[in-house]
Design a protein around this motif. Structure first.
Motif, PDB file in Angstrom:
ATOM      1  N   LYS A  26       0.865  -1.180   0.000  1.00 55.81           N
ATOM      2  CA  LYS A  26       0.000   0.000   0.000  1.00 55.81           C
ATOM      3  C   LYS A  26       0.904   1.232   0.000  1.00 55.81           C
ATOM      4  O   LYS A  26       1.787   1.361   0.848  1.00 55.81           O
ATOM      5  CB  LYS A  26      -0.906   0.013   1.232  1.00 55.81           C
TER       6      LYS A  26
ATOM      7  N   SER B  10       1.316   5.513  -0.302  1.00 58.04           N
ATOM      8  CA  SER B  10       0.798   6.875  -0.263  1.00 58.04           C
ATOM      9  C   SER B  10       1.976   7.804  -0.511  1.00 58.04           C
ATOM     10  O   SER B  10       2.907   7.871   0.292  1.00 58.04           O
ATOM     11  CB  SER B  10       0.143   7.187   1.091  1.00 58.04           C
TER      12      SER B  10
ATOM     13  N   GLN C 150      -0.760  14.302  -4.395  1.00 53.72           N
ATOM     14  CA  GLN C 150      -0.724  13.205  -3.433  1.00 53.72           C
ATOM     15  C   GLN C 150      -1.516  12.066  -4.054  1.00 53.72           C
ATOM     16  O   GLN C 150      -2.687  12.221  -4.424  1.00 53.72           O
ATOM     17  CB  GLN C 150      -1.322  13.624  -2.091  1.00 53.72           C
TER      18      GLN C 150
ATOM     19  N   SER D  99      -2.307   7.587  -4.117  1.00 55.23           N
ATOM     20  CA  SER D  99      -2.288   6.363  -3.302  1.00 55.23           C
ATOM     21  C   SER D  99      -2.614   5.157  -4.180  1.00 55.23           C
ATOM     22  O   SER D  99      -3.451   5.244  -5.096  1.00 55.23           O
ATOM     23  CB  SER D  99      -3.305   6.466  -2.156  1.00 55.23           C
TER      24      SER D  99
ATOM     25  N   LYS E 296      -2.778   0.522  -3.863  1.00 49.69           N
ATOM     26  CA  LYS E 296      -2.607  -0.675  -3.047  1.00 49.69           C
ATOM     27  C   LYS E 296      -2.874  -1.892  -3.916  1.00 49.69           C
ATOM     28  O   LYS E 296      -3.669  -1.836  -4.866  1.00 49.69           O
ATOM     29  CB  LYS E 296      -3.503  -0.661  -1.810  1.00 49.69           C
TER      30      LYS E 296
ATOM     31  N   LYS F  53       3.270  -1.054   4.261  1.00 46.76           N
ATOM     32  CA  LYS F  53       2.657   0.247   4.018  1.00 46.76           C
ATOM     33  C   LYS F  53       3.778   1.261   3.807  1.00 46.76           C
ATOM     34  O   LYS F  53       4.638   1.435   4.658  1.00 46.76           O
ATOM     35  CB  LYS F  53       1.782   0.653   5.201  1.00 46.76           C
TER      36      LYS F  53
ATOM     37  N   VAL G 169       4.795   5.190   3.036  1.00 49.18           N
ATOM     38  CA  VAL G 169       4.376   6.591   3.055  1.00 49.18           C
ATOM     39  C   VAL G 169       5.600   7.439   2.731  1.00 49.18           C
ATOM     40  O   VAL G 169       6.566   7.464   3.492  1.00 49.18           O
ATOM     41  CB  VAL G 169       3.797   7.000   4.424  1.00 49.18           C
TER      42      VAL G 169
END
Length: 241
Positions: free
Chosen positions: A186, A188, A210, A212, A214, A226, A228
């Motif tokens: 995932k 971001s 921005q 995202s 997954k 995850k 970020v």
């Protein structure tokens, strides 16, 4: 050791900027800056001595204008201002995304001994970083990098049967993350200027966005990562190994 290395690199950059500024002043902009400097000095001296009068106040501010415009005309000064503004912008964006922190109360409990843990990727202002080339024990990554590339290879470690986290904030530089095929992902990602290459399936330029993604069945997967990331200027590449 790393702290002294970063300080040495910072000193080299400051010396380089100083040399570039002196070169620009002496060989490129000398006549212009000399006139601007003399005009600013005369106005400042006259305005300071006659500040009680309206004319003195006006002349003083004219001198301040000449001095500021002369400084801003230098490339080195503009470069320093740009870097500072970029740092402030990255800090502001991260602060907005940071959730409210709730601190539990441990009143009545015995004090717990704490052990310092050194992260796989450290926070530093300059220099490239990567995870070890040999087998290493996994620990969640949370690092702030100034200027440099970051490479994280997850094929040399074993992720726990839960959600693992990689959080990287970078002012300028590229981030590459290598992930085994059996790990769900995932992502971001936030960037002011750069690009993204996700498993060679999603390739696009990013301009103050921005985004995202997954993989399918991420929540049900036993091992998942995850990611970020936040980059001022640079690319992110996520690929399978």
């Amino acid at each position: 050791m790393s702290g002294s290395k970063e300080q040495s690199q910072l000193k080299l950059i400051l010396v380089g900027l100083l040399i570039a500024g002196l070169f620009e002043i002496i060989f490129i902009r000398f006549d212009e800056l000399l006139f601007n400097g003399i005009a600013a000095l005369v106005c400042l001296l006259y305005g300071y001595k006659n500040y009680a009068t309206l004319t003195g106040k006006i002349v003083l501010w004219v001198g301040i204008f000449f001095a500021i415009s002369g400084l801003l005309s230098l490339f080195v000064i503009r470069a320093i201002i740009f870097i500072l503004l970029l740092l402030l912008l990255i800090h502001y964006l991260q602060k907005r995304r940071k959730p409210a922190e709730i601190k539990p109360s441990f009143k009545g409990y015995e004090e717990t001994n704490l052990v310092t843990v050194h992260g796989l990727v450290s926070s530093r202002l300059f220099g490239n970083q990567s995870t070890p080339e040999e087998i290493y024990e996994w620990d969640d990554i949370n690092a702030a990098v100034g200027f440099g590339d970051v490479v994280i290879d997850l094929s040399n470690t074993v992720l726990p049967k839960e959600e693992s986290i990689i959080a990287i904030r970078n002012i300028a530089g590229n981030v590459e993350i290598l992930i085994p095929y059996d790990i769900s992902v995932k992502l971001s990602h936030t960037a002011l200027y750069g690009s993204i290459n996700l498993f060679d399936q999603e390739k696009r330029d990013i301009r103050n966005q921005q985004i995202s993604y997954k993989t399918e069945g991420y929540e049900e997967s036993s091992s998942r990562i995850k990611i970020v990331t936040s980059i001022g200027a640079g690319s992110i590449v996520v690929r399978r190994v």
